[in-house]
Enzyme design. Sequence first.
Site, PDB file in Angstrom:
ATOM      1  N   HIS A 127      26.657  44.106  38.277  1.00  0.00           N
ATOM      2  CA  HIS A 127      27.000  45.301  37.503  1.00  0.00           C
ATOM      3  C   HIS A 127      25.791  45.902  36.805  1.00  0.00           C
ATOM      4  O   HIS A 127      25.883  46.985  36.236  1.00  0.00           O
ATOM      5  CB  HIS A 127      28.067  44.991  36.447  1.00  0.00           C
ATOM      6  CG  HIS A 127      29.373  44.572  37.023  1.00  0.00           C
ATOM      7  ND1 HIS A 127      30.056  45.331  37.938  1.00  0.00           N
ATOM      8  CD2 HIS A 127      30.128  43.465  36.817  1.00  0.00           C
ATOM      9  CE1 HIS A 127      31.184  44.717  38.273  1.00  0.00           C
ATOM     10  NE2 HIS A 127      31.244  43.582  37.616  1.00  0.00           N
ATOM     11  N   HIS A 150      18.062  43.960  30.429  1.00  0.00           N
ATOM     12  CA  HIS A 150      18.931  44.653  31.381  1.00  0.00           C
ATOM     13  C   HIS A 150      19.437  45.947  30.753  1.00  0.00           C
ATOM     14  O   HIS A 150      19.285  46.160  29.545  1.00  0.00           O
ATOM     15  CB  HIS A 150      20.101  43.753  31.805  1.00  0.00           C
ATOM     16  CG  HIS A 150      20.975  43.343  30.666  1.00  0.00           C
ATOM     17  ND1 HIS A 150      20.751  42.196  29.908  1.00  0.00           N
ATOM     18  CD2 HIS A 150      22.074  43.924  30.125  1.00  0.00           C
ATOM     19  CE1 HIS A 150      21.670  42.109  28.965  1.00  0.00           C
ATOM     20  NE2 HIS A 150      22.480  43.135  29.067  1.00  0.00           N
TER      21      HIS A 150
END
Length: 270
Positions: A97, A123
């Site tokens: 994701h 991230h």
Amino acid sequence: MHITSTIWSLLLFLTILQLISIHAQEVEDEREFDYLKGSEKGPGKWGELHKEWSACNNGKMQSPIDLSNNRVDIIHKSNKLARTYKPCIATIANRGHDIAVHWEGNAGSIKINGTVYSLSQAHWHSPSEHTINGRRFSLELHMVHKTTNPTAKHKIAVIGVLYKIGKSNPFLSKLVPNITLLVKEDNEHRHPGVIDPREIKMSCRRYYNYIGSLTVPPCTEGVVWTISKKVRTVSLDQVKLLRAAVHDHAQKNSRPLQPNRHRDIQLIGP
């Protein structure tokens, strides 16, 4: 006999520590959950998917939250957030994701309330997970740090940087060739060599601080959150590339806002 017993006790202790660490850290293979509203694997169901993820539904200090002016205590400090980062070998990973940069050695650390937290990975979430006075931004970077200090009350510290659409982000620009190859070659990992976390620009003078959780399963609580007050810029193409590179091809990977529950939120700065 006594020596053998001592060794077994030590091995058991190390195993328990490893299990605690595994349960506390973010899930690396993110295909077990998703961000779709109403989905059987969506945010409202995360806590039911595994017993180790129960905090996602039952926790009392979950993240993200809205950083609202009427809830913030202003703390006047002239000291900058203490960061000592350095270049280090890294891997760029497609975790399902999101796109994450994993540093494979000593990439430096931050120091919060006397505790040193080593940089582990970074991230991106789009749109942003945290909001300021109800405003959601185009992108949010999370820099995840951990401490091995056994006396530290909080084991994980995350720095968040918010971005609005504007000029290209220089740090992301350097990663674009490798992220593009993740898309073209459908790879899960790229090995670009050395990545310098010092190139992630943020304001270290003014920042929000509160205690929350990981924003992905297992939603571990007791995370020290530091959100840079200064909103930086990212290009629309860069945001689109980050979303195009992940497996799910979804339009967003942001967890919904969680209840504040009268938590202390500080805005620290000169």
